[in-house]
Design a protein around this motif. Structure first.
Motif, PDB file in Angstrom:
ATOM      1  N   GLU A 139       7.532  41.778  88.851  1.00 29.39           N
ATOM      2  CA  GLU A 139       6.319  42.307  89.469  1.00 29.39           C
ATOM      3  C   GLU A 139       6.512  42.607  90.954  1.00 29.39           C
ATOM      4  O   GLU A 139       5.677  43.285  91.557  1.00 29.39           O
ATOM      5  N   MET A 140       7.603  42.112  91.551  1.00 36.43           N
ATOM      6  CA  MET A 140       7.899  42.423  92.951  1.00 36.43           C
ATOM      7  C   MET A 140       8.982  43.509  93.043  1.00 36.43           C
ATOM      8  O   MET A 140       9.797  43.515  93.959  1.00 36.43           O
ATOM      9  N   ALA A 141       8.960  44.413  92.054  1.00 34.15           N
ATOM     10  CA  ALA A 141       9.805  45.615  92.030  1.00 34.15           C
ATOM     11  C   ALA A 141      11.282  45.340  91.788  1.00 34.15           C
ATOM     12  O   ALA A 141      12.122  46.196  92.047  1.00 34.15           O
ATOM     13  N   GLY A 142      11.589  44.158  91.252  1.00 38.53           N
ATOM     14  CA  GLY A 142      12.969  43.828  90.942  1.00 38.53           C
ATOM     15  C   GLY A 142      13.381  44.317  89.564  1.00 38.53           C
ATOM     16  O   GLY A 142      12.605  44.994  88.870  1.00 38.53           O
ATOM     17  N   PRO A 143      14.595  43.984  89.154  1.00 37.87           N
ATOM     18  CA  PRO A 143      15.085  44.427  87.838  1.00 37.87           C
ATOM     19  C   PRO A 143      14.445  43.644  86.693  1.00 37.87           C
ATOM     20  O   PRO A 143      13.826  42.597  86.905  1.00 37.87           O
ATOM     21  N   VAL A 144      14.610  44.160  85.505  1.00 39.16           N
ATOM     22  CA  VAL A 144      14.181  43.445  84.301  1.00 39.16           C
ATOM     23  C   VAL A 144      15.063  42.207  84.133  1.00 39.16           C
ATOM     24  O   VAL A 144      16.277  42.270  84.300  1.00 39.16           O
ATOM     25  N   ILE A 145      14.428  41.076  83.805  1.00 33.68           N
ATOM     26  CA  ILE A 145      15.155  39.819  83.574  1.00 33.68           C
ATOM     27  C   ILE A 145      14.937  39.390  82.124  1.00 33.68           C
ATOM     28  O   ILE A 145      13.888  38.827  81.791  1.00 33.68           O
ATOM     29  N   PRO A 146      15.869  39.668  81.214  1.00 35.72           N
ATOM     30  CA  PRO A 146      15.724  39.213  79.831  1.00 35.72           C
ATOM     31  C   PRO A 146      15.548  37.687  79.791  1.00 35.72           C
ATOM     32  O   PRO A 146      16.183  36.971  80.564  1.00 35.72           O
ATOM     33  N   TRP A 147      14.687  37.205  78.877  1.00 34.82           N
ATOM     34  CA  TRP A 147      14.291  35.790  78.885  1.00 34.82           C
ATOM     35  C   TRP A 147      14.111  35.275  77.467  1.00 34.82           C
ATOM     36  O   TRP A 147      13.703  36.019  76.584  1.00 34.82           O
ATOM     37  N   ARG A 148      14.445  34.001  77.283  1.00 28.72           N
ATOM     38  CA  ARG A 148      14.254  33.362  75.974  1.00 28.72           C
ATOM     39  C   ARG A 148      13.409  32.110  76.121  1.00 28.72           C
ATOM     40  O   ARG A 148      13.500  31.394  77.136  1.00 28.72           O
TER      41      ARG A 148
END
Length: 313
Positions: A134-143
């Motif tokens: 939400e702060m314009a960073g990259p997508v962070i895949p998460w489990r």
């Protein structure tokens, strides 16, 4: 100090919880990706409802919570990491490196009350994902799949970086988690966000001119600005000579002095896409430290949609 009996009891409790989580996964008795997306959305809403707090966003402090709850991992002893969310307990909650994180933990407690089925470890790391995205960073895949531990599982002090130190300290701290020089430099890029507070770390000021937007400016500024030691009553830190409104910590400045670190920092200063790609990969690893693979609810990580992306759809 806990007795051997207490330690054994704690380990038995956690083993039982881990086994129960593994059983849930095996039986598919787990919340859906859509349920976790709802939690993400609630976190994003809270993040932006910060009013006068810092620069108008809780994002940086939520990322710090996720970072510090994960960065206690010791690869040799297989202790610490995000699995048990032990920062809920003293003395870990009182460690100097965690000063001010009660703000983030209290915010996330409200989310926990709304979604009692989510573990604290999943909640805190998902908050880190939301903060970055939400702060314009990259997508962070998460489990999902972390379980809540007990107080006896809290980690000893000294496992998180000391900002007053140099390169050998960074390699010792991050090496204990299993990270190499390139990954150390990539993780350092999180300092593009947020600011230091004298009543928490003792240091003061932001690293960049846009502390609630993730960019590669942290690296650019390291090389483009002239940095001088600040003359003040606080701990040793640098300030930019031009505006005197930005700061760098000794552990930041070492990225320009150490030959190996400098190579990677220069590359990120010149290529934001490269930084985003490497930052995403290393944050995924950081947030999963200490979690047994049998606990994950999905073999492949999920991609949580940004709030803006959902509204446009």
């Amino acid at each position: 100090m806990m007795s051997n009996g207490d330690g054994a009891a704690a380990k038995a409790t956690n083993a039982a919880k881990s086994g129960a989580q593994a059983a849930k996964v095996a039986a598919n008795f787990v919340p859906s990706k859509e349920d976790y997306q709802k939690v993400y959305n609630t976190i994003a809403e809270i993040m932006d409802d910060a009013g006068d707090y810092d620069d108008g966003s809780y994002g940086p402090v939520l990322l710090r919570l996720a970072w510090h709850s994960s960065g206690t991992y010791d690869a040799e002893t297989k202790t610490g990491g995000s699995n048990f969310a032990t920062m809920r307990f003293e003395p870990e909650s009182l460690h100097g490196a965690n000063n001010g994180l009660d703000v983030a933990r209290n915010l996330m407690q409200k989310v926990k009350e709304q979604y009692p089925w989510i573990s604290y470890g999943d909640l805190w790391t998902l908050a880190g994902v939301a903060a970055i995205q939400e702060m314009a960073g990259p997508v962070i895949p998460w489990r999902a799949g972390r379980v809540d531990g007990v107080a006896e599982q809290a980690t000893p002090d000294g496992r998180l970086p000391d900002a007053s130190q140099g390169g050998s300290h960074l390699r010792a701290i991050f090496g204990r988690m299993g990270f190499n020089d390139q990954e150390i430099v990539a993780l350092s890029g999180a300092h593009a966000l947020g600011r230091c507070h004298t009543d928490r770390s003792g240091f003061e000021g932001p690293w960049t001119f846009s502390p609630i937007t993730l960019t590669n400016d942290y690296y650019k500024l390291l090389f483009d600005e002239k940095w001088v030691w600040r003359s003040w009553n606080g701990p040793k830190q640098l300030q930019d000579k031009k505006s005197r409104s930005l700061m760098m910590l000794p552990t930041d400045y070492v990225l320009t002095q150490d030959k190996s670190f400098k190579k990677h920092a220069k590359a990120y200063a010149e290529d934001q896409d490269l930084f985003f790609k490497d930052f995403s990969a290393v944050v995924v690893r950081l947030f999963e430290l200490g979690v047994p693979s049998k606990q994950w609810v999905s073999e492949e990580p999920w991609t949580m949609k940004r709030v803006e992306e959902q509204s446009s759809n």
